[in-house]
Write a protein that holds these residues in place. Structure first.
Motif, short mmCIF file in Angstrom:
data_model
loop_
_atom_site.label_atom_id
_atom_site.label_comp_id
_atom_site.label_asym_id
_atom_site.label_seq_id
_atom_site.Cartn_x
_atom_site.Cartn_y
_atom_site.Cartn_z
N LEU A 98 3.10 2.49 -1.08
CA LEU A 98 1.73 2.79 -0.67
C LEU A 98 1.64 4.17 -0.01
N SER A 99 2.63 4.51 0.80
CA SER A 99 2.66 5.84 1.43
C SER A 99 2.77 6.94 0.38
N GLU A 132 -0.51 7.30 -1.38
CA GLU A 132 -1.50 7.92 -0.51
C GLU A 132 -1.26 9.44 -0.43
N TRP A 143 5.51 -0.57 1.73
CA TRP A 143 4.93 0.49 2.54
C TRP A 143 5.35 1.86 2.03
N TRP A 164 -0.82 -1.06 9.06
CA TRP A 164 0.64 -1.17 9.24
C TRP A 164 1.13 -0.05 10.16
N ARG A 165 0.63 1.16 9.95
CA ARG A 165 1.05 2.28 10.80
C ARG A 165 0.62 2.05 12.25
N LEU A 210 -2.30 0.12 4.76
CA LEU A 210 -1.31 1.10 5.20
C LEU A 210 -1.65 1.63 6.59
#
Length: 145
Positions: free
Chosen positions: A37-38, A41, A34, A102-103, A99
């Motif tokens: 990916l964050s 992004e 994560w 997940w958030r 993502l």
């Protein structure tokens, strides 16, 4: 609480919230997934070495993590247009969707813990989140602004 203890307390509380949310949600994906990916992004495409440095891991460790993310369709690795010896990594639309999910999962999992907060407490948390976001933002090179 003393001023010098506030930021470390927020950092440790953030880590604890992440662990609690992952456990309560039954999310067994590695936290590093994560984070990567964050970062992709927020900062856009990055070289593998840059991702490893940002995640505070080794380049071989990052390469393994990226292999799994690529197999799942969450990232795409391609030759660096500026240096054919290097590889750049981009988040895919599927990675962006994962993502976001997940958030949302973490938000929904943690919501009951904060349901009884007053408007004043929400205002304080909102302002703290804004301050933290402003002081942890990164530019496209991954450097803090």
């Amino acid at each position: 609480m003393n001023r010098v203890d506030v930021i470390p307390s927020l950092v440790l509380s953030g880590y604890a919230l992440g662990r609690i949310a992952a456990q309560d949600a039954g999310n067994d994906a590695p936290a590093a997934q994560w984070r990567v990916l964050s970062l992709l992004e927020q900062a856009g495409s990055r070289r593998v070495g840059e991702l490893a440095a940002a995640a505070r891991t080794t380049q071989p460790g990052m390469t393994r993590l990226l292999g799994g993310l690529e197999r799942e369709g969450l990232v795409l690795r391609s030759p660096d247009p500026d240096d054919s010896r290097a590889t750049v990594v981009n988040i895919t639309p599927q990675g962006t969707a994962a993502l976001a999910a997940w958030r949302a999962e973490f938000r929904d999992t943690l919501a009951p813990r904060f349901a009884a907060l007053s408007d004043e407490e929400w205002s304080a948390l909102t302002r703290a989140a804004e301050i933290l976001a402003a002081h942890t933002a990164t530019d496209r090179t991954g450097e803090s602004r």
